[in-house]
Design a protein around this motif. Structure first.
Motif, PDB file in Angstrom:
ATOM      1  N   THR A 214      -1.311   8.859   3.453  1.00 11.37           N
ATOM      2  CA  THR A 214      -2.181   8.035   2.608  1.00 11.37           C
ATOM      3  C   THR A 214      -1.375   6.945   1.912  1.00 11.37           C
ATOM      4  N   GLU A 215      -0.193   7.314   1.435  1.00  6.89           N
ATOM      5  CA  GLU A 215       0.678   6.326   0.784  1.00  6.89           C
ATOM      6  C   GLU A 215       1.081   5.233   1.769  1.00  6.89           C
ATOM      7  N   LYS A 216       1.426   5.616   2.984  1.00  3.81           N
ATOM      8  CA  LYS A 216       1.804   4.636   4.012  1.00  3.81           C
ATOM      9  C   LYS A 216       0.609   3.757   4.374  1.00  3.81           C
ATOM     10  N   ASN A 217      -0.576   4.337   4.437  1.00  3.82           N
ATOM     11  CA  ASN A 217      -1.784   3.581   4.758  1.00  3.82           C
ATOM     12  C   ASN A 217      -2.083   2.565   3.656  1.00  3.82           C
ATOM     13  N   ASN A 218      -1.908   2.972   2.406  1.00  2.00           N
ATOM     14  CA  ASN A 218      -2.113   2.041   1.287  1.00  2.00           C
ATOM     15  C   ASN A 218      -1.119   0.889   1.367  1.00  2.00           C
ATOM     16  N   ARG A 219       0.113   1.207   1.732  1.00  2.00           N
ATOM     17  CA  ARG A 219       1.133   0.173   1.875  1.00  2.00           C
ATOM     18  C   ARG A 219       0.764  -0.789   2.998  1.00  2.00           C
ATOM     19  N   HIS A 220       0.184  -0.247   4.053  1.00  2.00           N
ATOM     20  CA  HIS A 220      -0.252  -1.065   5.188  1.00  2.00           C
ATOM     21  C   HIS A 220      -1.355  -2.037   4.754  1.00  2.00           C
ATOM     22  N   GLU A 221      -2.310  -1.552   3.979  1.00  2.00           N
ATOM     23  CA  GLU A 221      -3.394  -2.405   3.494  1.00  2.00           C
ATOM     24  C   GLU A 221      -2.856  -3.490   2.552  1.00  2.00           C
ATOM     25  N   LYS A 222      -1.893  -3.131   1.723  1.00  2.00           N
ATOM     26  CA  LYS A 222      -1.279  -4.123   0.828  1.00  2.00           C
ATOM     27  C   LYS A 222      -0.533  -5.178   1.635  1.00  2.00           C
ATOM     28  N   ARG A 223       0.078  -4.756   2.735  1.00  2.00           N
ATOM     29  CA  ARG A 223       0.805  -5.695   3.584  1.00  2.00           C
ATOM     30  C   ARG A 223      -0.154  -6.698   4.211  1.00  2.00           C
ATOM     31  N   ILE A 224      -1.303  -6.231   4.669  1.00  2.00           N
ATOM     32  CA  ILE A 224      -2.309  -7.141   5.237  1.00  2.00           C
ATOM     33  C   ILE A 224      -2.760  -8.147   4.187  1.00  2.00           C
TER      34      ILE A 224
END
Length: 128
Positions: A40-50
């Motif tokens: 979940t933390e990695k997914n949140n980071r992915h969304e922030k990157r987008i």
């Protein structure tokens, strides 16, 4: 007051009998980490990157529009840099947005495993 708090913290840390290495190993214990939280933390980071890539892309487009309108001229070097960055941001954003859910889930799983491996390393393998 802060001085007393620091002295008290040092005393408590030394009184526990755990050295730095032991405390870090306890903190990095993989049994304490939950895989779904890491993903979940990695997914949140992915969304922030987008979101950040989108923001950067819009900034570069705005800079080029200002340059074309004469509002704010860029030097030749800056203009080529901004053009290059715009195309790179567009490519990366397109690549990320074209990923399927399965590809994204696999990437998140791999990142979580890599983070777990990194945290399990003992890189305080020296004596004080």
């Amino acid at each position: 007051m802060k001085f007393i708090a620091v002295i008290l913290a040092v005393f408590l840390a030394s009184a526990t009998g755990n050295n730095i290495k032991q405390r870090l190993q306890e903190d990095r214990d993989p049994t304490r980490a939950k895989a779904n939280i890491v993903v979940t933390e990695k997914n949140n980071r992915h969304e922030k990157r987008i979101a950040k890539l989108t923001e950067l892309l819009e900034e570069r487009k705005e800079q080029l529009a200002d340059h074309a309108s004469g509002h704010r001229k860029l030097s030749t070097e800056d203009h080529s840099r901004v053009l290059r960055q715009r195309s790179n941001f567009e490519k990366k954003l397109k690549q990320i947005q074209s990923m399927t859910k399965q590809e994204r889930a696999e990437m998140m799983k791999n990142e979580a495993e890599a983070a777990d491996r990194m945290n399990s390393l003992d890189y305080l393998d020296f004596e004080w």
